[in-house]
Scaffold this active site. Sequence first.
Site, mmCIF file in Angstrom:
data_model
loop_
_atom_site.group_PDB
_atom_site.id
_atom_site.type_symbol
_atom_site.label_atom_id
_atom_site.label_comp_id
_atom_site.label_asym_id
_atom_site.label_seq_id
_atom_site.Cartn_x
_atom_site.Cartn_y
_atom_site.Cartn_z
ATOM 1 N N LYS A 111 -15.363 37.525 -14.156
ATOM 2 C CA LYS A 111 -15.416 38.987 -14.305
ATOM 3 C C LYS A 111 -14.007 39.576 -14.215
ATOM 4 O O LYS A 111 -13.653 40.493 -14.961
ATOM 5 C CB LYS A 111 -16.317 39.614 -13.234
ATOM 6 C CG LYS A 111 -17.795 39.315 -13.434
ATOM 7 C CD LYS A 111 -18.515 40.449 -14.151
ATOM 8 C CE LYS A 111 -19.855 40.044 -14.736
ATOM 9 N NZ LYS A 111 -20.890 39.794 -13.731
ATOM 10 N N LYS A 194 -24.523 30.069 -21.943
ATOM 11 C CA LYS A 194 -25.862 30.598 -21.658
ATOM 12 C C LYS A 194 -26.140 31.884 -22.425
ATOM 13 O O LYS A 194 -25.199 32.564 -22.866
ATOM 14 C CB LYS A 194 -26.001 30.848 -20.155
ATOM 15 C CG LYS A 194 -25.107 31.952 -19.644
ATOM 16 C CD LYS A 194 -25.571 32.493 -18.301
ATOM 17 C CE LYS A 194 -24.757 33.705 -17.912
ATOM 18 N NZ LYS A 194 -25.243 34.483 -16.819
ATOM 19 N N LYS A 197 -26.268 38.979 -21.382
ATOM 20 C CA LYS A 197 -26.003 40.301 -21.951
ATOM 21 C C LYS A 197 -24.545 40.474 -22.351
ATOM 22 O O LYS A 197 -24.236 40.942 -23.428
ATOM 23 C CB LYS A 197 -26.394 41.392 -20.940
ATOM 24 C CG LYS A 197 -27.885 41.651 -20.930
ATOM 25 C CD LYS A 197 -28.327 42.400 -19.695
ATOM 26 C CE LYS A 197 -28.548 41.449 -18.531
ATOM 27 N NZ LYS A 197 -29.482 41.929 -17.510
HETATM 28 P P1 TYM Z 1 -28.864 38.824 -13.754
HETATM 29 O O1 TYM Z 1 -29.273 40.238 -13.875
HETATM 30 O O2 TYM Z 1 -27.630 38.367 -14.415
HETATM 31 O O3 TYM Z 1 -30.023 37.877 -14.252
HETATM 32 C C1 TYM Z 1 -31.332 37.994 -13.732
HETATM 33 C C2 TYM Z 1 -32.001 36.644 -13.629
HETATM 34 O O4 TYM Z 1 -32.055 36.019 -14.898
HETATM 35 C C3 TYM Z 1 -31.491 34.722 -14.826
HETATM 36 N N1 TYM Z 1 -30.780 34.408 -16.086
HETATM 37 C C4 TYM Z 1 -30.900 33.229 -16.717
HETATM 38 N N2 TYM Z 1 -31.588 32.123 -16.428
HETATM 39 C C5 TYM Z 1 -31.515 31.089 -17.292
HETATM 40 N N3 TYM Z 1 -30.773 31.128 -18.442
HETATM 41 C C6 TYM Z 1 -30.058 32.220 -18.773
HETATM 42 N N4 TYM Z 1 -29.372 32.252 -19.899
HETATM 43 C C7 TYM Z 1 -30.084 33.347 -17.881
HETATM 44 N N5 TYM Z 1 -29.518 34.582 -17.889
HETATM 45 C C8 TYM Z 1 -29.956 35.207 -16.782
HETATM 46 C C9 TYM Z 1 -30.515 34.760 -13.664
HETATM 47 O O5 TYM Z 1 -30.303 33.483 -13.139
HETATM 48 C C10 TYM Z 1 -31.252 35.679 -12.713
HETATM 49 O O6 TYM Z 1 -32.186 34.942 -11.949
HETATM 50 N N6 TYM Z 1 -27.010 38.370 -9.173
HETATM 51 C C11 TYM Z 1 -28.248 38.513 -9.903
HETATM 52 C C12 TYM Z 1 -29.114 39.681 -9.509
HETATM 53 C C13 TYM Z 1 -29.402 39.743 -8.054
HETATM 54 C C14 TYM Z 1 -30.259 38.875 -7.320
HETATM 55 C C15 TYM Z 1 -30.206 39.339 -5.978
HETATM 56 C C16 TYM Z 1 -31.035 37.780 -7.674
HETATM 57 C C17 TYM Z 1 -28.894 40.648 -7.188
HETATM 58 N N7 TYM Z 1 -29.380 40.412 -5.921
HETATM 59 C C18 TYM Z 1 -30.954 38.729 -4.960
HETATM 60 C C19 TYM Z 1 -31.774 37.156 -6.644
HETATM 61 C C20 TYM Z 1 -31.725 37.643 -5.331
HETATM 62 C C21 TYM Z 1 -27.875 38.692 -11.377
HETATM 63 O O7 TYM Z 1 -26.829 39.155 -11.721
HETATM 64 O O8 TYM Z 1 -28.860 38.395 -12.219
#
Ligand code: TYM
Length: 329
Positions: A111, A194, A197
């Site tokens: 980032k 992967k 977004k």
């Molecule tokens: P975020 O918003 O980037 O993604 C949400 C969830 O989707 C999964 N994910 C994927 N899994 C497999 N392949 C992909 N290409 C892919 N893209 C996204 C992510 O692994 C995630 O599970 N930090 C987290 C949000 C968060 C969170 C938390 C999660 C904040 N607090 C507490 C669990 C517990 C995030 O940015 O996810």
Amino acid sequence: MEKVVSGIRPTGHLHLGNYFGAVANFIKMQDNYNCYFFIADWHSLTTHPKPEDIVKSAHTILAEYLACGIDPAKCTIYIQSDVREVLELYLYLNMNTYLGELERVTTFKEKARKQPDNVNAGLLTYPTLMAADILQHRAVKVPVGKDQEQNMEMARKCARRFNNIYGVEFFPEPQSFHYSASAVKVPGLDGSGKMGKSEGNCIYLYEDAKTITKKVMKAVTDTGPTAPNSEKPEVIQNLFTLLNIVSEEETVKFFEDKWNDCSIRYGDLKKQLAADIVKFTEPIREKIEMYSNDTDLLMRIAKDGAEKAHESAAETLAEVRKIIGFKVY
Ligand code: TYM
């Protein structure tokens, strides 16, 4: 019942990566665990979204959660910023977390590279806020995709360190959870890495058949196999990985055989992949439209969820304050 927590940042719409990495597990887990699924709107502030977009973005994900089958009668669905206890825990955890270990987190480094003019402290302490999200409910299982492994390691470190500093066994060490044999990484359509977004290589659940088909047909390929049974290059393996996720076993086998005897036509593979993705997303898309138009329902669900999540978090924080040594009135 064991507690489960997970969240998704409201920076756009849910895509296939979110679904198969996380949401598919949420839907199954809600029947067997005490689940808290939230929308991580505080986390999304690292990129300074416009005020008029904050609630709208949270409602977008809320409607999409519901459309996927996350059921407020079975679990708690809430918006992160509605439950302020997490901020207090975030502060305590930050006091026990060191600059060096936060700077070493890969997503922070990425980032920081992508937004060099906005390397803010929120970006650095992103993993401690995530740890606080989980630990405020004393959750033991966290359904997340493969890309969250390092953040989960930090969450366990936060739990362990708090327990060690105060000589208690208060926080359980939360573990990543998925029903598949290993954590899922859904690839993007651009040939590497992967689906994400910020990568701009996503298929979204809300997209119609035409848009999805167009995107899949444009996916990167190569000139084709030159020898029987050869190893697939990453761009081709990615298409097969997607096929494995959305298609029937016989379909995957059909194209595997075609690859192995070098008679594969990528156009046919992509057409089939697009059709199978659309078959999967279409019923969800219809429900997204329905829920997105019902703002009253979304607000009611968010309010109920916030109350339940607050209750759980307040109980934890009352204990945390006592453990740290604050006077409890
Ligand atoms: P975020 O918003 O980037 O993604 C949400 C969830 O989707 C999964 N994910 C994927 N899994 C497999 N392949 C992909 N290409 C892919 N893209 C996204 C992510 O692994 C995630 O599970 N930090 C987290 C949000 C968060 C969170 C938390 C999660 C904040 N607090 C507490 C669990 C517990 C995030 O940015 O996810």
